[in-house]
Write an enzyme that holds these catalytic residues in place. Sequence first.
Site, short mmCIF file in Angstrom:
data_model
loop_
_atom_site.label_atom_id
_atom_site.label_comp_id
_atom_site.label_asym_id
_atom_site.label_seq_id
_atom_site.Cartn_x
_atom_site.Cartn_y
_atom_site.Cartn_z
N ALA A 96 0.65 -1.04 0.02
CA ALA A 96 0.10 -0.14 0.16
C ALA A 96 0.77 1.17 -0.22
O ALA A 96 2.06 1.16 0.16
CB ALA A 96 -0.82 0.04 1.28
N LYS A 97 0.31 2.25 -0.25
CA LYS A 97 1.03 3.63 -0.37
C LYS A 97 2.03 4.09 0.82
O LYS A 97 2.77 4.50 1.01
CB LYS A 97 -0.23 4.82 -0.44
#
Length: 279
Positions: free
Chosen positions: A251-252
């Site tokens: 994920a970011k």
Amino acid sequence: MIVTRFAPSPTGYLHLGHAYSALIGWRRARAVPGGRFLLRIEDIDPTRCRPEFEAGLLEDLAWLGLDWDGKVRRQSDHMEDYRAGLERLENRGLLYPCFCTRSDIAAEIARAGQAPHGPEGLLYPGLCRTIPPSERARRVEAGEAHALRLDMAKATALAGPLDWQDETAGRIVAAPEAFGDIVLARKETPTSYHLSVTLDDALQGVTLVTRGTDLFEATHIHRLLQALLDLPVPSYAHHPLLAGPDGRRYAKRDKSLTLRALRQAGRTPAEVRAMVGLE
Ligand code: GLU
């Protein structure tokens, strides 16, 4: 002819999960003569998207060895297309203005004492659905802030039974009613992810949508919008989300696993492709 696309939102730097997804779409298009791979920047939310992330993702994809066909489509340049789509739904009597704030909705849910859950959270309790047309018109004309919601019961009745084909999951019967009266345009962003992605895939001639299983449920809505807007129906291939060695999805927040950070750490594009299992 196969046309695939990668459609990132420039809200952060691309990580390994994006590389995996982009490579899947790219490889499908490049595997057949005449196949096309398109790139679309999904930047309708001006509060979260930043130009440096857009520039960054173009650079990172090129570094990874991906090329795309034709011009990059940037959604914020095409708001007129989304407005025209809304107008078509409006003309079919399928939209209504919703003046509710979040707290109005929360209060109504508390009052009703129960709240059905849909795939995107609590369902809208329908407060504004029953406002008489003359009052609606008066409030809109007076400039009262509002979103536009899809009247889901009307929309599904009009569209009739629908299905779509997913390469992994097979034939899926569409069940958009589970989402309730979804918002298709907001006051500050006069479109929505669901509307713009569906219109864009049709306008760009996408024949195969490759994307993560996190968007599998959204396809119920996209299939309905295709029917209501008389758009062609692509095939779908929802791929599993890539997880790291600890089993967590990329994920970011995983800053060390952005393509940028990997490149700066001296990794080669071939090594990154191998890391996601698509060498
Ligand atoms: N823009 C979406 C995202 O970054 C992807 C949209 C799609 O593939 O349909 O998650």
